[in-house]
Design an enzyme around this catalytic site. Structure first.
Site, PDB file in Angstrom:
ATOM      1  N   ASN A   9       0.857  -1.184   0.000  1.00  0.00           N
ATOM      2  CA  ASN A   9       0.000   0.000   0.000  1.00  0.00           C
ATOM      3  C   ASN A   9       0.900   1.244   0.000  1.00  0.00           C
ATOM      4  OD1 ASN A   9      -1.374   2.284   1.113  1.00  0.00           O
ATOM      5  ND2 ASN A   9      -3.078   0.937   1.628  1.00  0.00           N
ATOM      6  N   HIS A  12       0.917   6.327   1.654  1.00  0.00           N
ATOM      7  CA  HIS A  12       1.638   7.320   2.457  1.00  0.00           C
ATOM      8  C   HIS A  12       2.783   8.000   1.709  1.00  0.00           C
ATOM      9  CE1 HIS A  12      -1.165   6.654   5.494  1.00  0.00           C
ATOM     10  NE2 HIS A  12      -0.867   5.376   5.591  1.00  0.00           N
ATOM     11  N   HIS A  45      -5.646   3.487  -1.683  1.00  0.00           N
ATOM     12  CA  HIS A  45      -6.978   3.784  -1.136  1.00  0.00           C
ATOM     13  C   HIS A  45      -7.360   5.197  -1.579  1.00  0.00           C
ATOM     14  CE1 HIS A  45      -9.636   3.946   2.771  1.00  0.00           C
ATOM     15  NE2 HIS A  45     -10.309   4.257   1.671  1.00  0.00           N
ATOM     16  N   ARG A  47      -9.527   7.835  -0.940  1.00  0.00           N
ATOM     17  CA  ARG A  47     -10.483   8.211   0.108  1.00  0.00           C
ATOM     18  C   ARG A  47     -11.395   9.318  -0.383  1.00  0.00           C
ATOM     19  NH1 ARG A  47      -8.918   6.250   5.499  1.00  0.00           N
ATOM     20  NH2 ARG A  47     -10.687   7.473   6.193  1.00  0.00           N
ATOM     21  N   ARG A  51      -7.329  12.634   0.936  1.00  0.00           N
ATOM     22  CA  ARG A  51      -6.243  13.130   1.785  1.00  0.00           C
ATOM     23  C   ARG A  51      -4.858  12.661   1.318  1.00  0.00           C
ATOM     24  NH1 ARG A  51      -7.418   9.787   7.284  1.00  0.00           N
ATOM     25  NH2 ARG A  51      -9.449  10.729   6.997  1.00  0.00           N
ATOM     26  N   GLU A  75      -8.608   0.246  -3.002  1.00  0.00           N
ATOM     27  CA  GLU A  75      -9.468   0.258  -1.810  1.00  0.00           C
ATOM     28  C   GLU A  75     -10.373   1.470  -1.889  1.00  0.00           C
ATOM     29  OE1 GLU A  75      -7.007   0.593   1.585  1.00  0.00           O
ATOM     30  OE2 GLU A  75      -6.036  -1.315   1.262  1.00  0.00           O
ATOM     31  N   THR A 106      -8.233   3.444   8.433  1.00  0.00           N
ATOM     32  CA  THR A 106      -9.454   2.641   8.422  1.00  0.00           C
ATOM     33  C   THR A 106      -9.611   1.892   9.747  1.00  0.00           C
ATOM     34  OG1 THR A 106      -8.936   2.335   6.100  1.00  0.00           O
ATOM     35  CG2 THR A 106     -10.782   1.077   6.967  1.00  0.00           C
ATOM     36  N   GLU A 160     -10.750  -9.555   3.156  1.00  0.00           N
ATOM     37  CA  GLU A 160      -9.482  -9.133   3.747  1.00  0.00           C
ATOM     38  C   GLU A 160      -9.751  -8.896   5.229  1.00  0.00           C
ATOM     39  OE1 GLU A 160      -6.957  -6.303   1.710  1.00  0.00           O
ATOM     40  OE2 GLU A 160      -6.228  -5.534   3.630  1.00  0.00           O
ATOM     41  N   HIS A 201      -3.556  -4.413   7.585  1.00  0.00           N
ATOM     42  CA  HIS A 201      -3.663  -3.299   8.515  1.00  0.00           C
ATOM     43  C   HIS A 201      -2.739  -3.435   9.716  1.00  0.00           C
ATOM     44  CE1 HIS A 201      -5.111   0.314  10.373  1.00  0.00           C
ATOM     45  NE2 HIS A 201      -5.694   0.572   9.236  1.00  0.00           N
TER      46      HIS A 201
HETATM   47  N1  PXP Z   1      -5.693  -3.124   3.852  1.00  0.00           N
HETATM   48  C1  PXP Z   1      -6.693  -2.229   3.970  1.00  0.00           C
HETATM   49  C2  PXP Z   1      -8.056  -2.643   3.529  1.00  0.00           C
HETATM   50  C3  PXP Z   1      -6.455  -0.926   4.454  1.00  0.00           C
HETATM   51  O1  PXP Z   1      -7.480  -0.047   4.556  1.00  0.00           O
HETATM   52  C4  PXP Z   1      -5.137  -0.562   4.788  1.00  0.00           C
HETATM   53  C5  PXP Z   1      -4.861   0.833   5.249  1.00  0.00           C
HETATM   54  O2  PXP Z   1      -5.192   1.732   4.247  1.00  0.00           O
HETATM   55  C6  PXP Z   1      -4.128  -1.526   4.638  1.00  0.00           C
HETATM   56  C7  PXP Z   1      -4.437  -2.801   4.187  1.00  0.00           C
HETATM   57  C8  PXP Z   1      -2.695  -1.211   4.958  1.00  0.00           C
HETATM   58  O3  PXP Z   1      -2.555  -0.914   6.313  1.00  0.00           O
HETATM   59  P1  PXP Z   1      -1.185  -0.359   6.855  1.00  0.00           P
HETATM   60  O4  PXP Z   1      -0.887   0.893   6.113  1.00  0.00           O
HETATM   61  O5  PXP Z   1      -1.449  -0.157   8.308  1.00  0.00           O
HETATM   62  O6  PXP Z   1      -0.135  -1.419   6.592  1.00  0.00           O
END
Ligand code: PXP
Length: 253
Positions: A9, A12, A45, A47, A51, A75, A106, A160, A201
């Site tokens: 992901n 960030h 993601h 959003r 953001r 996402e 999330t 997931e 997550h």
């Molecule tokens: N999976 C989903 C569905 C998420 O919403 C997120 C966070 O956006 C992640 C995985 C990744 O989480 P993290 O950034 O905490 O590793």
């Protein structure tokens, strides 16, 4: 031999970009590096409040994924706007997540237990399947028996599991055995329905290992820790590069 898949992901990277309103760091370049390093998919993601990931990032990151012949996992919240975007973009995967504007990330999984929400999510899945039949769908949910039993009634391809509580307990050195036990036990509901069992997550290199040892999930989507750790692995070389430039130009000849 078959190994679990890693979806990275890269939200960030966009967080850092949006923080300054610059056009760097480039999210698509990050996708290129991640996939060239061997990751199995990119997760982003989009959003509602935009953001981090912006609308223009979606086709651009998707194109990079296609270049590697690897999937984009998009996402999104379950709104009409997002479903329309998915139908236009046709990513290989859509992961439906709950979304609250005020949350930092999330928090928790989709509420599939309330009949209103169940119908709303099911309708969204049906619409996606109708207008983008190639797109696979996963639902981001908590690992609870009633929740998973409702999930298998939907036209989806995977769930997931939200590993946030597990990851928090691991970080706090608390007992994690009950999480592992329920992940393993409830996997049967999902596998009996022929669906994929994914997780994500809050995971780190350390908290990932017990899940791998137990051979629980087929796919992990990990972001925040990977992006954070890459600061430390990359900071030294970047400073050296800048000093190399500075040291080409003495103040006096
Ligand atoms: N999976 C989903 C569905 C998420 O919403 C997120 C966070 O956006 C992640 C995985 C990744 O989480 P993290 O950034 O905490 O590793």
């Amino acid at each position: 031999m078959k190994f679990p898949r890693l979806g990275v992901n890269i939200d960030h990277v966009a967080t850092l970009r949006q923080q300054r309103g610059e056009n760097y760091p480039d999210v698509t370049r990050a996708a290129d590096i991640v996939l060239a390093a061997g990751a199995h998919q990119i997760t982003i993601h989009l959003r509602e409040d935009r953001r981090h990931i912006q609308d223009a990032d979606v086709p651009s990151v998707h194109k990079m994924c296609s270049h590697f012949d690897l999937p984009l996992n998009l996402e999104m919240g379950c709104s009409d706007e997002m479903i329309e975007i998915a139908i236009l973009e046709k990513p290989e995967w859509v992961c439906l997540v709950p979304e609250k504007r005020e949350e930092r990330t999330t928090e928790g999984g989709l509420d599939v237990l309330s009949p209103f929400n169940f119908d709303r999510i099911k309708l969204a899945c049906e619409k996606l399947k109708k207008f983008s039949p190639e797109t696979k769908i996963s639902l981001f949910v908590e690992c609870h028996e009633e929740v998973l039993k409702k999930c298998v009634e939907m036209p989806i391809d995977a769930v997931e599991i939200h590993t946030g509580d597990y990851a928090r307990d691991f970080q706090d050195s608390k007992d994690i055995s009950h999480h592992l036990k329920s992940y393993k036990k409830l996997k049967k509901i999902i596998k009996n329905a022929g669906l994929g069992y994914h997780a994500g997550h809050g995971l780190t290199l350390s908290s990932l290992e017990p899940l791998l040892k137990e051979k629980i999930f087929e796919e992990y989507n990990i972001g925040h820790w990977i992006i954070s750790e890459s600061i430390f692995l990359g900071l030294g070389p970047v400073v050296k590069e800048m000093l190399a430039l500075i040291n080409k130009y003495p103040l006096e000849d």
